[in-house]
Scaffold this motif. Sequence first.
Motif, PDB file in Angstrom:
ATOM      1  N   TYR A 163       0.873  -1.187   0.000  1.00  0.00           N
ATOM      2  CA  TYR A 163       0.000   0.000   0.000  1.00  0.00           C
ATOM      3  C   TYR A 163       0.908   1.235   0.000  1.00  0.00           C
ATOM      4  N   ARG A 164       1.076   1.811  -1.190  1.00  0.00           N
ATOM      5  CA  ARG A 164       2.006   2.931  -1.341  1.00  0.00           C
ATOM      6  C   ARG A 164       1.301   4.254  -1.062  1.00  0.00           C
ATOM      7  N   ARG A 165       1.984   5.107  -0.293  1.00  0.00           N
ATOM      8  CA  ARG A 165       1.384   6.379   0.090  1.00  0.00           C
ATOM      9  C   ARG A 165       2.249   7.548  -0.384  1.00  0.00           C
ATOM     10  N   VAL A 166       1.588   8.680  -0.628  1.00  0.00           N
ATOM     11  CA  VAL A 166       2.281   9.895  -1.045  1.00  0.00           C
ATOM     12  C   VAL A 166       1.738  11.068  -0.240  1.00  0.00           C
ATOM     13  N   ILE A 167       2.499  12.165  -0.240  1.00  0.00           N
ATOM     14  CA  ILE A 167       2.067  13.394   0.426  1.00  0.00           C
ATOM     15  C   ILE A 167       1.801  14.449  -0.642  1.00  0.00           C
ATOM     16  N   CYS A 168       0.684  15.140  -0.519  1.00  0.00           N
ATOM     17  CA  CYS A 168       0.311  16.096  -1.557  1.00  0.00           C
ATOM     18  C   CYS A 168      -0.613  17.172  -1.004  1.00  0.00           C
ATOM     19  N   ALA A 169      -0.836  18.201  -1.813  1.00  0.00           N
ATOM     20  CA  ALA A 169      -1.744  19.298  -1.447  1.00  0.00           C
ATOM     21  C   ALA A 169      -2.161  20.009  -2.723  1.00  0.00           C
ATOM     22  N   ALA A 170      -3.224  20.787  -2.635  1.00  0.00           N
ATOM     23  CA  ALA A 170      -3.690  21.569  -3.783  1.00  0.00           C
ATOM     24  C   ALA A 170      -2.801  22.786  -3.982  1.00  0.00           C
ATOM     25  N   GLN A 171      -2.697  23.236  -5.234  1.00  0.00           N
ATOM     26  CA  GLN A 171      -1.894  24.412  -5.549  1.00  0.00           C
ATOM     27  C   GLN A 171      -2.391  25.641  -4.791  1.00  0.00           C
ATOM     28  N   THR A 172      -3.708  25.742  -4.602  1.00  0.00           N
ATOM     29  CA  THR A 172      -4.267  26.899  -3.886  1.00  0.00           C
ATOM     30  C   THR A 172      -3.770  26.955  -2.451  1.00  0.00           C
ATOM     31  N   TYR A 173      -3.666  25.788  -1.795  1.00  0.00           N
ATOM     32  CA  TYR A 173      -3.141  25.748  -0.433  1.00  0.00           C
ATOM     33  C   TYR A 173      -1.662  26.153  -0.421  1.00  0.00           C
ATOM     34  N   LEU A 174      -0.890  25.626  -1.360  1.00  0.00           N
ATOM     35  CA  LEU A 174       0.550  25.881  -1.387  1.00  0.00           C
ATOM     36  C   LEU A 174       0.867  27.338  -1.708  1.00  0.00           C
ATOM     37  N   GLU A 175       0.077  27.950  -2.569  1.00  0.00           N
ATOM     38  CA  GLU A 175       0.287  29.367  -2.869  1.00  0.00           C
ATOM     39  C   GLU A 175       0.058  30.242  -1.643  1.00  0.00           C
ATOM     40  N   LYS A 176      -0.822  29.813  -0.788  1.00  0.00           N
ATOM     41  CA  LYS A 176      -1.147  30.592   0.408  1.00  0.00           C
ATOM     42  C   LYS A 176      -0.205  30.305   1.570  1.00  0.00           C
ATOM     43  N   HIS A 177       0.224  29.032   1.706  1.00  0.00           N
ATOM     44  CA  HIS A 177       0.993  28.636   2.894  1.00  0.00           C
ATOM     45  C   HIS A 177       2.432  28.221   2.599  1.00  0.00           C
TER      46      HIS A 177
END
Length: 303
Positions: A163-177
């Motif tokens: 069960y392979r896992r990755v870490i990610c986020a939306a571009q909108t979140y990253l632009e803000k934080h």
Amino acid sequence: MLDRLTSMKIFIKVVELGSFAAASQHLTLSPQMVAKHIEALEHHLGARLLHRTTRRQSLTETGRLYCEQCRLVLQAAERADSLAANTLGTPRGTLSVSVPVTFGRTVLLPFVHNFQKRYPEIQVHLSLTDQLIHPTMDCHEAVIRIGELETDLTVVSRPLTAYRRVICAAQTYLEKHGFPEQPEDLMRHECLVYENSGGPVTTWHFSQGSVTRPVTVSGRIISNDSSVLHSAALAGDGILVGYEQALLPDIKSKRLVRLMPRWKVPDRPVHLLYNAGPVMTPKLRVFVTELQEAFQPEASFRR
């Protein structure tokens, strides 16, 4: 005279759905006929099985114990049917399988779709739950389990693709934080926290070569449903660690951005558990064989 096995099946369905009306609708029987089957069982036993109200039924203590035994009786009848079918050489019957929710929705459901094309006489009863399920105690013939197994398991276990896992986020979140570059950076971010039976999982583990780093995270959104956290990530509400196969379409379409590529979220082991018993039924045998071929431990999902 009513068939007692049929009455047992109807009794269990009333217990599962909570009322005669719901059971009658599910079974396409009249409420009067459902009530007649329950009354026949009670008359045979000389005991009340259900507390009846105008809207809902609840089990008596006798009813609870009898319901457990009914399940065992019906499973034994199903096994007997399957063993008889073995003489004909055709896998058939109902196969009860329990699988974790995200894994089931993402990869097992397509597998079952193709499996039933090859074995049209097998009906797969798929139960999706993230609760800890035991094949023999919880009335399932096969269970897919994610995570480390107990050392005292008395059932057969077969490893499947990790069960392979990755870490990610939306571009909108990253632009803000901003973009986290190291695991420790996550302590300053809004993280989407999964909650299992032991509570919120607030320690995330990362590895790079021989280096392993646990990080304590926090966030305002906590859920025991991975799809809720997935939706929250798409909405820009935080950073998510999740199942790669479930997130891959959004990563490819750039709705989600993969983070910290130099750091790996450790894979989790996946096992198929089943109780082979004295004689393995044809339906279980072909399911085990096909599942192991489709999800070999060495196999890698196409990226």
